[in-house]
Design a protein around this motif. Structure first.
Motif, PDB file in Angstrom:
ATOM      1  N   GLN A  92       6.603  -1.136  -1.638  1.00  0.00           N
ATOM      2  CA  GLN A  92       6.219  -1.068  -3.053  1.00  0.00           C
ATOM      3  C   GLN A  92       7.216  -0.212  -3.833  1.00  0.00           C
ATOM      4  O   GLN A  92       7.668  -0.601  -4.909  1.00  0.00           O
ATOM      5  CB  GLN A  92       4.807  -0.507  -3.199  1.00  0.00           C
ATOM      6  CG  GLN A  92       4.335  -0.425  -4.637  1.00  0.00           C
ATOM      7  CD  GLN A  92       2.970   0.230  -4.763  1.00  0.00           C
ATOM      8  OE1 GLN A  92       2.446   0.807  -3.821  1.00  0.00           O
ATOM      9  NE2 GLN A  92       2.405   0.146  -5.947  1.00  0.00           N
ATOM     10  N   VAL A  93       7.565   0.935  -3.281  1.00  0.00           N
ATOM     11  CA  VAL A  93       8.533   1.811  -3.936  1.00  0.00           C
ATOM     12  C   VAL A  93       9.886   1.110  -4.028  1.00  0.00           C
ATOM     13  O   VAL A  93      10.542   1.121  -5.071  1.00  0.00           O
ATOM     14  CB  VAL A  93       8.661   3.154  -3.186  1.00  0.00           C
ATOM     15  CG1 VAL A  93       9.806   3.981  -3.746  1.00  0.00           C
ATOM     16  CG2 VAL A  93       7.363   3.931  -3.250  1.00  0.00           C
ATOM     17  N   ARG A  94      10.292   0.454  -2.945  1.00  0.00           N
ATOM     18  CA  ARG A  94      11.563  -0.261  -2.932  1.00  0.00           C
ATOM     19  C   ARG A  94      11.598  -1.329  -4.025  1.00  0.00           C
ATOM     20  O   ARG A  94      12.569  -1.448  -4.770  1.00  0.00           O
ATOM     21  CB  ARG A  94      11.787  -0.910  -1.572  1.00  0.00           C
ATOM     22  CG  ARG A  94      13.119  -1.658  -1.466  1.00  0.00           C
ATOM     23  CD  ARG A  94      13.134  -2.690  -0.370  1.00  0.00           C
ATOM     24  NE  ARG A  94      12.099  -3.690  -0.645  1.00  0.00           N
ATOM     25  CZ  ARG A  94      11.428  -4.327   0.298  1.00  0.00           C
ATOM     26  NH1 ARG A  94      11.636  -4.074   1.554  1.00  0.00           N
ATOM     27  NH2 ARG A  94      10.505  -5.226  -0.029  1.00  0.00           N
ATOM     28  N   ASP A  95      10.521  -2.101  -4.138  1.00  0.00           N
ATOM     29  CA  ASP A  95      10.478  -3.183  -5.120  1.00  0.00           C
ATOM     30  C   ASP A  95      10.535  -2.655  -6.557  1.00  0.00           C
ATOM     31  O   ASP A  95      11.248  -3.209  -7.404  1.00  0.00           O
ATOM     32  CB  ASP A  95       9.219  -4.028  -4.934  1.00  0.00           C
ATOM     33  CG  ASP A  95       9.229  -4.812  -3.636  1.00  0.00           C
ATOM     34  OD1 ASP A  95      10.314  -4.947  -3.015  1.00  0.00           O
ATOM     35  OD2 ASP A  95       8.152  -5.294  -3.242  1.00  0.00           O
ATOM     36  N   LEU A  96       9.790  -1.590  -6.828  1.00  0.00           N
ATOM     37  CA  LEU A  96       9.800  -1.013  -8.172  1.00  0.00           C
ATOM     38  C   LEU A  96      11.152  -0.381  -8.507  1.00  0.00           C
ATOM     39  O   LEU A  96      11.648  -0.525  -9.627  1.00  0.00           O
ATOM     40  CB  LEU A  96       8.677   0.017  -8.312  1.00  0.00           C
ATOM     41  CG  LEU A  96       7.266  -0.554  -8.325  1.00  0.00           C
ATOM     42  CD1 LEU A  96       6.236   0.558  -8.205  1.00  0.00           C
ATOM     43  CD2 LEU A  96       7.029  -1.381  -9.577  1.00  0.00           C
TER      44      LEU A  96
ATOM     45  N   THR B 275       3.360   5.620  -9.300  1.00  0.00           N
ATOM     46  CA  THR B 275       2.952   5.552  -7.894  1.00  0.00           C
ATOM     47  C   THR B 275       2.951   6.924  -7.222  1.00  0.00           C
ATOM     48  O   THR B 275       2.469   7.045  -6.096  1.00  0.00           O
ATOM     49  CB  THR B 275       3.883   4.618  -7.088  1.00  0.00           C
ATOM     50  OG1 THR B 275       5.206   5.156  -7.096  1.00  0.00           O
ATOM     51  CG2 THR B 275       3.870   3.215  -7.657  1.00  0.00           C
ATOM     52  N   ALA B 276       3.457   7.944  -7.912  1.00  0.00           N
ATOM     53  CA  ALA B 276       3.480   9.286  -7.329  1.00  0.00           C
ATOM     54  C   ALA B 276       2.058   9.718  -6.980  1.00  0.00           C
ATOM     55  O   ALA B 276       1.102   9.448  -7.709  1.00  0.00           O
ATOM     56  CB  ALA B 276       4.101  10.278  -8.314  1.00  0.00           C
ATOM     57  N   ARG B 277       1.916  10.352  -5.884  1.00  0.00           N
ATOM     58  CA  ARG B 277       0.642  10.874  -5.376  1.00  0.00           C
ATOM     59  C   ARG B 277      -0.385   9.784  -5.035  1.00  0.00           C
ATOM     60  O   ARG B 277      -1.555  10.058  -4.893  1.00  0.00           O
ATOM     61  CB  ARG B 277       0.030  11.865  -6.358  1.00  0.00           C
ATOM     62  CG  ARG B 277       0.891  13.079  -6.579  1.00  0.00           C
ATOM     63  CD  ARG B 277       0.148  14.124  -7.389  1.00  0.00           C
ATOM     64  NE  ARG B 277       1.002  15.256  -7.618  1.00  0.00           N
ATOM     65  CZ  ARG B 277       1.334  15.697  -8.817  1.00  0.00           C
ATOM     66  NH1 ARG B 277       0.867  15.121  -9.886  1.00  0.00           N
ATOM     67  NH2 ARG B 277       2.120  16.743  -8.941  1.00  0.00           N
ATOM     68  N   THR B 278       0.066   8.524  -4.964  1.00  0.00           N
ATOM     69  CA  THR B 278      -0.852   7.448  -4.588  1.00  0.00           C
ATOM     70  C   THR B 278      -0.567   6.954  -3.174  1.00  0.00           C
ATOM     71  O   THR B 278      -1.204   6.010  -2.727  1.00  0.00           O
ATOM     72  CB  THR B 278      -0.750   6.252  -5.554  1.00  0.00           C
ATOM     73  OG1 THR B 278       0.561   5.679  -5.464  1.00  0.00           O
ATOM     74  CG2 THR B 278      -1.053   6.666  -6.984  1.00  0.00           C
ATOM     75  N   ARG B 279       0.376   7.578  -2.528  1.00  0.00           N
ATOM     76  CA  ARG B 279       0.801   7.196  -1.184  1.00  0.00           C
ATOM     77  C   ARG B 279       1.174   5.718  -1.104  1.00  0.00           C
ATOM     78  O   ARG B 279       0.617   4.961  -0.304  1.00  0.00           O
ATOM     79  CB  ARG B 279      -0.269   7.531  -0.158  1.00  0.00           C
ATOM     80  CG  ARG B 279      -0.533   9.015  -0.075  1.00  0.00           C
ATOM     81  CD  ARG B 279      -1.506   9.320   1.028  1.00  0.00           C
ATOM     82  NE  ARG B 279      -1.672  10.752   1.099  1.00  0.00           N
ATOM     83  CZ  ARG B 279      -1.326  11.462   2.158  1.00  0.00           C
ATOM     84  NH1 ARG B 279      -0.822  10.893   3.203  1.00  0.00           N
ATOM     85  NH2 ARG B 279      -1.510  12.763   2.146  1.00  0.00           N
TER      86      ARG B 279
ATOM     87  N   ALA C  24      13.478  -0.810 -19.607  1.00  0.00           N
ATOM     88  CA  ALA C  24      13.882   0.007 -18.463  1.00  0.00           C
ATOM     89  C   ALA C  24      12.979   1.233 -18.336  1.00  0.00           C
ATOM     90  O   ALA C  24      12.585   1.616 -17.229  1.00  0.00           O
ATOM     91  CB  ALA C  24      15.347   0.425 -18.599  1.00  0.00           C
ATOM     92  N   LYS C  25      12.633   1.836 -19.477  1.00  0.00           N
ATOM     93  CA  LYS C  25      11.717   2.985 -19.458  1.00  0.00           C
ATOM     94  C   LYS C  25      10.369   2.586 -18.871  1.00  0.00           C
ATOM     95  O   LYS C  25       9.785   3.308 -18.064  1.00  0.00           O
ATOM     96  CB  LYS C  25      11.531   3.542 -20.865  1.00  0.00           C
ATOM     97  CG  LYS C  25      10.515   4.687 -20.927  1.00  0.00           C
ATOM     98  CD  LYS C  25       9.894   4.863 -22.287  1.00  0.00           C
ATOM     99  CE  LYS C  25       9.065   3.694 -22.669  1.00  0.00           C
ATOM    100  NZ  LYS C  25       7.812   3.968 -23.356  1.00  0.00           N
ATOM    101  N   GLU C  26       9.878   1.416 -19.242  1.00  0.00           N
ATOM    102  CA  GLU C  26       8.597   0.937 -18.720  1.00  0.00           C
ATOM    103  C   GLU C  26       8.673   0.705 -17.213  1.00  0.00           C
ATOM    104  O   GLU C  26       7.732   1.025 -16.481  1.00  0.00           O
ATOM    105  CB  GLU C  26       8.163  -0.337 -19.443  1.00  0.00           C
ATOM    106  CG  GLU C  26       7.777  -0.103 -20.889  1.00  0.00           C
ATOM    107  CD  GLU C  26       6.626   0.864 -21.053  1.00  0.00           C
ATOM    108  OE1 GLU C  26       5.627   0.769 -20.306  1.00  0.00           O
ATOM    109  OE2 GLU C  26       6.709   1.737 -21.935  1.00  0.00           O
ATOM    110  N   ASP C  27       9.789   0.159 -16.725  1.00  0.00           N
ATOM    111  CA  ASP C  27       9.965  -0.020 -15.279  1.00  0.00           C
ATOM    112  C   ASP C  27       9.952   1.332 -14.558  1.00  0.00           C
ATOM    113  O   ASP C  27       9.353   1.472 -13.491  1.00  0.00           O
ATOM    114  CB  ASP C  27      11.276  -0.745 -14.973  1.00  0.00           C
ATOM    115  CG  ASP C  27      11.234  -2.212 -15.334  1.00  0.00           C
ATOM    116  OD1 ASP C  27      10.128  -2.759 -15.519  1.00  0.00           O
ATOM    117  OD2 ASP C  27      12.327  -2.820 -15.428  1.00  0.00           O
ATOM    118  N   LEU C  28      10.619   2.304 -15.131  1.00  0.00           N
ATOM    119  CA  LEU C  28      10.652   3.632 -14.525  1.00  0.00           C
ATOM    120  C   LEU C  28       9.268   4.271 -14.541  1.00  0.00           C
ATOM    121  O   LEU C  28       8.859   4.897 -13.555  1.00  0.00           O
ATOM    122  CB  LEU C  28      11.669   4.513 -15.253  1.00  0.00           C
ATOM    123  CG  LEU C  28      11.947   5.877 -14.637  1.00  0.00           C
ATOM    124  CD1 LEU C  28      12.418   5.742 -13.198  1.00  0.00           C
ATOM    125  CD2 LEU C  28      12.976   6.621 -15.460  1.00  0.00           C
TER     126      LEU C  28
END
Length: 99
Positions: free
Chosen positions: A76-80, A67-71, A57-61
């Motif tokens: 992609q955010v939803r899937d992660l 992805t922060a600051r990568t726009r 779970a830590k690795e998923d987070l």
């Protein structure tokens, strides 16, 4: 390890495993990740299984936070985020584990 009355030292497997768990898998060599997961699977289930679930779970987070600051696009955010939430929701409850 203060509750054990000792400090961790090189050669102490418990300390080395704890140290390895704090690292990101993305920054570890593949054989080190495999060795970590092998060691966790060799521990008694009541100890190793909850640690493995939490580590995944830590690795998923961390993947989501990377992805922060990568726009990233919304999908992609939803899937992660979904992957992280799903892993946490699917995690079994382990007896004898204090919350």
């Amino acid at each position: 390890m203060a509750h054990r009355g000792r400090r961790g030292r090189k050669g102490n497997r418990e300390w080395e495993l704890r140290d390895r768990l704090t690292r990101s898998a993305a920054r570890m060599r593949g054989e080190h990740v495999d060795a970590l997961l092998d060691e966790l699977s060799n521990l008694p289930r009541v100890i190793g299984a909850p640690i493995t679930v939490a580590w995944n779970a830590k690795e998923d987070l961390l993947d989501l936070l990377a992805t922060a600051r990568t726009r990233p696009d919304r999908e992609q955010v939803r899937d992660l985020l979904y992957r992280f939430y799903r892993r946490c929701a699917d995690a079994p409850t382990f007896p004898n584990c204090s919350a």
